[in-house]
Design an enzyme around this catalytic site. Structure first.
Site, PDB file in Angstrom:
ATOM      1  CE  LYS A 153      -3.715  -0.407   2.599  1.00 54.53           C
ATOM      2  NZ  LYS A 153      -4.276  -0.598   3.944  1.00 54.53           N
TER       3      LYS A 153
ATOM      4  NE  ARG B 251      -5.186   3.599   3.950  1.00 53.78           N
ATOM      5  CZ  ARG B 251      -5.283   3.752   2.638  1.00 53.78           C
ATOM      6  NH1 ARG B 251      -4.622   4.732   2.024  1.00 53.78           N
ATOM      7  NH2 ARG B 251      -5.998   2.905   1.927  1.00 53.78           N
TER       8      ARG B 251
ATOM      9  N   GLY C  27      -8.166  -6.565   4.318  1.00 55.14           N
ATOM     10  CA  GLY C  27      -9.069  -6.624   5.465  1.00 55.14           C
ATOM     11  C   GLY C  27      -8.566  -7.436   6.641  1.00 55.14           C
TER      12      GLY C  27
ATOM     13  CG  MET D  12      -2.862  -7.085   9.322  1.00 54.49           C
ATOM     14  SD  MET D  12      -1.184  -6.714   8.934  1.00 54.49           S
ATOM     15  CE  MET D  12      -1.303  -6.169   7.276  1.00 54.49           C
TER      16      MET D  12
ATOM     17  NE  ARG E 150      -6.319  -4.469  -2.785  1.00 53.06           N
ATOM     18  CZ  ARG E 150      -6.854  -4.385  -1.591  1.00 53.06           C
ATOM     19  NH1 ARG E 150      -6.103  -4.162  -0.546  1.00 53.06           N
ATOM     20  NH2 ARG E 150      -8.144  -4.527  -1.411  1.00 53.06           N
TER      21      ARG E 150
ATOM     22  CG  HIS F 194     -14.424 -10.121   4.350  1.00 57.68           C
ATOM     23  ND1 HIS F 194     -14.872 -11.368   4.725  1.00 57.68           N
ATOM     24  CD2 HIS F 194     -13.104 -10.112   4.580  1.00 57.68           C
ATOM     25  CE1 HIS F 194     -13.862 -12.056   5.186  1.00 57.68           C
ATOM     26  NE2 HIS F 194     -12.776 -11.324   5.123  1.00 57.68           N
TER      27      HIS F 194
ATOM     28  CB  SER G 113       7.368 -44.310 -16.948  1.00 52.57           C
ATOM     29  OG  SER G 113       6.404 -43.491 -16.331  1.00 52.57           O
TER      30      SER G 113
ATOM     31  CB  CYS H 288       3.398 -42.028 -14.840  1.00 53.88           C
ATOM     32  SG  CYS H 288       4.152 -43.409 -13.967  1.00 53.88           S
TER      33      CYS H 288
ATOM     34  CE1 TYR I  49       5.352 -39.821 -19.860  1.00 48.69           C
ATOM     35  CE2 TYR I  49       7.067 -40.289 -21.476  1.00 48.69           C
ATOM     36  CZ  TYR I  49       6.186 -40.722 -20.494  1.00 48.69           C
ATOM     37  OH  TYR I  49       6.139 -42.044 -20.140  1.00 48.69           O
TER      38      TYR I  49
HETATM   39  P1  ADP Z   1      -7.681  -2.138   3.988  1.00 40.76           P
HETATM   40  O1  ADP Z   1      -6.290  -2.586   3.784  1.00 40.76           O
HETATM   41  O2  ADP Z   1      -8.470  -2.966   4.913  1.00 40.76           O
HETATM   42  O3  ADP Z   1      -8.371  -1.821   2.693  1.00 40.76           O
HETATM   43  P2  ADP Z   1      -7.223   0.682   4.254  1.00 40.76           P
HETATM   44  O4  ADP Z   1      -6.067   1.156   5.009  1.00 40.76           O
HETATM   45  O5  ADP Z   1      -7.089   0.671   2.779  1.00 40.76           O
HETATM   46  O6  ADP Z   1      -7.579  -0.749   4.788  1.00 40.76           O
HETATM   47  O7  ADP Z   1      -8.418   1.589   4.689  1.00 40.76           O
HETATM   48  C1  ADP Z   1      -9.726   1.217   4.943  1.00 40.76           C
HETATM   49  C2  ADP Z   1     -10.693   2.193   4.301  1.00 40.76           C
HETATM   50  O8  ADP Z   1     -10.454   3.525   4.739  1.00 40.76           O
HETATM   51  C3  ADP Z   1     -10.563   2.221   2.806  1.00 40.76           C
HETATM   52  O9  ADP Z   1     -11.863   2.300   2.259  1.00 40.76           O
HETATM   53  C4  ADP Z   1      -9.814   3.494   2.546  1.00 40.76           C
HETATM   54  O10 ADP Z   1     -10.099   4.021   1.286  1.00 40.76           O
HETATM   55  C5  ADP Z   1     -10.261   4.405   3.663  1.00 40.76           C
HETATM   56  N1  ADP Z   1      -9.233   5.379   3.992  1.00 40.76           N
HETATM   57  C6  ADP Z   1      -7.984   5.089   4.378  1.00 40.76           C
HETATM   58  N2  ADP Z   1      -7.260   6.222   4.543  1.00 40.76           N
HETATM   59  C7  ADP Z   1      -8.092   7.247   4.253  1.00 40.76           C
HETATM   60  C8  ADP Z   1      -7.929   8.660   4.219  1.00 40.76           C
HETATM   61  N3  ADP Z   1      -6.764   9.226   4.489  1.00 40.76           N
HETATM   62  N4  ADP Z   1      -8.984   9.398   3.876  1.00 40.76           N
HETATM   63  C9  ADP Z   1     -10.159   8.809   3.586  1.00 40.76           C
HETATM   64  N5  ADP Z   1     -10.376   7.490   3.590  1.00 40.76           N
HETATM   65  C10 ADP Z   1      -9.355   6.705   3.920  1.00 40.76           C
HETATM   66 MG    MG Z   2      -7.645  -0.721   1.336  1.00 39.29          MG
END
Ligand code: ADP
Ligand code: MG
Ligand code: MG
Length: 883
Positions: free
Chosen positions: A23, A93, A102, A104, A337, A453, A769, A837, A857
């Protein structure tokens, strides 16, 4: 010099994943590319490892660097952490090297307290928004940092909504949120035994610790195990200026893929919610709107987003999964990503990207995980079947599945362990349900969209999934699901079609898969580059035809014992085994001969023009007789009841023979060519059947290429003897029929001695074989069934062995024998044909090994042929031209 643990977004780039996490690296890359990314900085994964090394303590140098980075962010934005006149609010984040969606934790709106919330309200002139943010912050922070469960908070919100007779969060006003905030604080005091921390600096510190700690929460650990992600990488932490999608109807938030992650079609695909923040879209609480509607609601934003998504896709040369937020009509990109996708989509996208000139054929071939193809080769619902469709939801992950309804992840796991097939039915799933999703055949949710999710995880695992099936009324307490007056209970059978979104009552008939046009194209590219040939293991004409359709270039193993085990034949096989005299035995064999001949004819016809490798009888004879205990029970019963005397005598004779054939260790016993040596008449019959079948096929105009394979040879003399037998009978048949059939005779190399004396054996063999199942058993000295039932899983779990050697060929031990066999054999006979085989022939790492060892093969089960073709191509691309 102090170590650098904190990087501003503009200091990083996409190649720094190891340090910044996926990220963080992508936020940095997008910042550099000039995309609208809110500013921020990343705490490195190294800091996380230092945190764990210090016994879960934040290293001192880290907090100094964080403070400095916060100051710079304050300067850049003109906002200040904790300043009521212009508060800086950030998100904290998680973000690891490999994406773990989702799994962590992330905290939004950090920096709010009573004073800054009031300031935010004043500053924006929007108190509803300010208090909505504040309550969200308390909720998330308390859940993640203080361990106060989410549902407590939701209950308070629900109570308020009930009092006001409204149903949506967006219908609550500033004063409602203020009341709720007061109750939230009381709740925290009560549940966590401490008051909610109001100092933003302390909030930040605690949040960083919590994100580091979330690396080791249960669901993250399970996810890593499933996806084979190392446990010691640690997560980065991204701290980023908040932007707000919950500022009103000119704001919103969403997630979109640059292509359809389910089908692979080229279209922006995703969802959004107006006046919402962050997790609202993925959490499945409000079902979001499809992105196509954004085009009408906010045409300018949609156009910008379209442009950016094109740009990102070209930049990364892969389909992207993008998070965005619109704050008062301005678009921000919060994450990009590589998008998770189904196997179908992976293939289609790779092929399209080659045709669009974005990637090369080689890149396309390398991009697809052969294991994932398995999904596409699964069966689907028979289109001709009459189905009782009870509801329709979103087709979130393709494939069909039937099973018993379960409502809890724990129940899914428990029943699956008992061998039941289950469908997990829930309003929505959360990362805590991951073990249940893993155990279930399919997932059905009543809420949430295509990016929820459940949908994301199911697609990653290749499981059928339907989301947002809102007609379903799920009662988790009563364990029932009701739709249109029909109520189903836990344990009732249900089916889902994840490709269309249909929910069907009962079980459904399934049919075999077919290869899509793109899949065929991709495989044709694989065929251009691969060096290894791919054959299939098939024992009957249907499997042979299927294998050929999937691209098999011959049969690498036809096991003749399966032909003996057919119900109608077992009595004749038993007659043969129980025979007291040579004449009786020959009579039984004479009855088997025409049957075997027909089997072979069917296979030769299906494989017209391709080689067919036929292995003579391999298992010990007692496998065809009733089991000793069953016989004893029957005999005792007949004796006690004074029943049928004839029957009793028959059973007693069987028992006598079973006792005589009993072996202490059948795997190492009287089987394979040892059987052929002592009962040449059995092999003679089989060889005769092969050549008669071949001769008749040749007369029909079919091109046959039989390869007669002698199993379990350990000494060259065994092969010499058996070879003579084959040559003699082939000659007899040729004289009788007047048809000359070209053929070869070879052996399996499946005991260590054969590999060790491969030079001697090669003198008598046209091919080798490698029977790597037995070779693994005999090299390790493991009996597979005992090992897998008792200790092997523990060995793999505790990393005593890197892999289960019955699944992935052991390159150092078994592999050394294979290499030795190939080298010594070829030294004596340069043109010696070599193949494998065992089941390993359909496993990607083992296939790579076979390529490197220079085998001609691999042979695998028919449905794994496409996978093997791709794996062989990947081995050739990344490993040169083989040996
Ligand atoms: P995950 O890895 O679980 O997707 P994220 O870190 O991407 O967690 O964040 C969870 C949610 O919060 C995502 O929808 C993301 O877009 C939103 N978010 C994260 N940082 C910001 C920010 N600085 N401003 C607005 N929304 C945010
Ligand atoms: Mg995210
Ligand atoms: Mg064997």
């Amino acid at each position: 010099m102090t170590r650098k643990l904190v990087y501003a977004f503009h200091e990083g780039n996409a190649d720094m994943r190891d340090i910044l996490g996926g990220k963080g690296a992508n936020l940095a890359e997008m910042t550099r590319a000039g995309l609208p990314v809110p500013p921020g900085f990343t705490i490195s994964t190294e800091a996380c490892r230092a945190f764990y090394a210090a016994g879960e303590q934040l290293p001192d140098d880290l907090m100094e660097q964080v403070d400095a980075a916060v100051s710079r962010l304050e300067e850049a934005t003109g906002k200040k952490l904790g300043d009521p006149s212009n508060p800086l609010l950030v998100s904290v984040r998680s973000g690891s090297v490999f994406s773990m969606p989702g799994m962590m934790d992330t905290i939004l709106n950090l920096g709010l307290n009573d004073r800054t919330a009031e300031g935010l309200a004043r500053l924006t002139g929007n108190p509803r928004f300010a208090y909505d943010c504040y309550r969200r912050f308390i909720q998330m922070f308390s859940d993640v940092v203080l361990g106060v469960d989410h549902y407590h908070f939701e209950r308070i919100i629900q109570q308020r909504k009930d009092q006001k007779s409204v149903s949506l969060d967006t219908e609550l006003g500033a004063d409602d949120w203020q009341v709720i905030i007061g109750e939230f604080k009381d709740l925290v005091q009560q549940e966590a035994g401490q008051s909610f921390p109001l100092d933003p600096k302390q909030q930040l510190r605690l949040a960083i610790i919590a994100v580091f700690s979330s690396w080791n929460n249960q669901r993250a650990k399970i996810y890593r195990k499933i996806n084979r992600i190392p446990d010691d990488l640690g997560t980065a932490v991204n701290i980023q200026l908040m932007v707000f999608g919950n500022m009103g109807d000119d704001s919103g938030t969403g997630v979109a893929f640059t292509r359809n992650p389910s089908s692979g079609d080229r279209e922006i695909y995703g969802e959004y919610l107006i006046n919402a923040q962050g997790e609202d879209v993925v959490a499945g609480i409000r079902t979001p709107q499809p992105i196509s509607e954004l085009k009408e609601q906010m045409p300018d934003i949609y156009r910008q987003f379209e442009e950016i998504s094109q740009l990102l896709e070209r930049h990364y040369k892969d389909m992207q999964d993008i998070e965005f937020t619109v704050e008062r009509g301005k678009l921000y990109i919060l994450q990009t990503r590589s998008g998770k996708r189904t196997a179908q989509a992976a293939v289609k996208i790779a092929v399209h990207m080659v045709n669009e000139g974005i990637i090369s054929k080689e890149e396309a071939l390398l991009r697809i995980d052969p294991e994932q193809l398995d999904q596409m080769l699964h069966r689907r619902i028979d289109p001709a079947a009459r189905l009782e469709v009870i509801a329709n939801g979103l087709p979130a992950s393709p494939g069909a599945a039937s099973g018993k309804i379960v409502f809890e992840a724990d129940d899914a796991e428990k029943l699956a362990n008992e061998g039941e097939k289950v469908i997990l039915v829930r309003p929505e799933t959360t990362p805590e349900d991951i073990h249940g999703i893993l155990a279930a055949q399919g997932i059905l949710t009543s809420r949430g969209g295509m990016t929820s999710h459940a949908a994301v995880v199911a697609r990653g695992m290749g499981k059928a999934c339907i989301c947002g099936c809102e007609q379903l009324k799920i009662d988790l307490r009563a364990k029932t699901v009701t739709v249109d007056g029909l109520t189903l209970r836990a344990g009732d059978l249900i089916s889902i079609d994840g490709s269309t979104g249909r929910v069907i009552k009962g079980e459904v008939p399934l049919i075999d898969p077919e290869l899509s046009e793109e899949f065929r194209e991709l495989l044709s590219w694989a065929d251009e580059v691969r060096v290894l040939r791919v054959r299939a293991n098939a024992d009957n004409p249907e499997d042979a035809a299927k294998a050929r359709e999937l691209g098999a270039e011959g049969i690498g193993l036809c096991r003749t014992e399966h032909m003996f085990m057919e119900a109608s034949r077992v009595p004749i096989v038993q007659e043969m085994i129980l025979a007291d005299t040579q004449e009786e035995r020959e009579a039984a064999l004479a009855k088997l001969l025409p049957m075997q001949k027909e089997d072979f004819k069917g296979i030769f016809r299906a494989m017209d023009g391709l080689p067919v490798n036929i292995r003579l009888l391999d298992p010990p004879l007692h496998e065809f007789l009733p089991n000793m205990e069953d016989l004893l029970v029957d005999i005792t019963r007949l004796q006690l009841t004074g029943g049928d005397g004839e029957e009793l005598r028959k059973k007693e004779a069987q028992l006598k023979k079973v006792r005589a054939l009993h072996e202490f260790n059948p795997m190492l016993g009287h089987r394979g060519c040892r059987l052929g040596m002592t009962h040449p008449e059995i092999y003679a019959m089989q060889v005769r059947a092969i050549f008669l079948a071949a001769a008749e096929c040749v007369r029909e105009g079919i091109r046959v290429e039989p390869e007669v394979m002698i199993p379990l040879v350990g000494h060259v003399n065994e092969l010499r003897n058996m070879r003579e037998l084959v040559v003699e009978i082939a000659g007899e048949v040729e004289r009788e029929t007047g048809v000359n059939v070209p053929y070869t005779v070879g052996t399996m190399i499946e005991v260590p001695r054969a590999a060790l004396t491969a030079g001697q054996i090669a003198a008598e063999a046209d091919f080798f074989s490698f029977g790597t199942n037995d070779l693994t058993q005999t090299t390790f000295g493991y009996s597979r069934d005992d090992a897998e039932g008792k200790f092997l899983h523990a060995y793999v779990e505790n990393k005593v062995l890197p892999d289960n050697p019955f699944i992935t060929l052991d390159p150092d031990g078994v592999g050394a024998l294979v290499r030795m066999g190939v080298e010594q054999g070829r030294a004596v006979k340069p043109g010696l044909k070599t193949g494998i085989c065992g089941e390993h022939g359909g496993e990607k790492k083992s296939i790579r090994f076979c390529h490197e060892a220079g085998l001609n093969y691999v042979s695998c089960s028919p449905f794994r042929v496409p996978l093997a073709r791709l794996s062989a191509a990947q081995a050739a691309i990344s490993g040169g031209n083989g040996g």
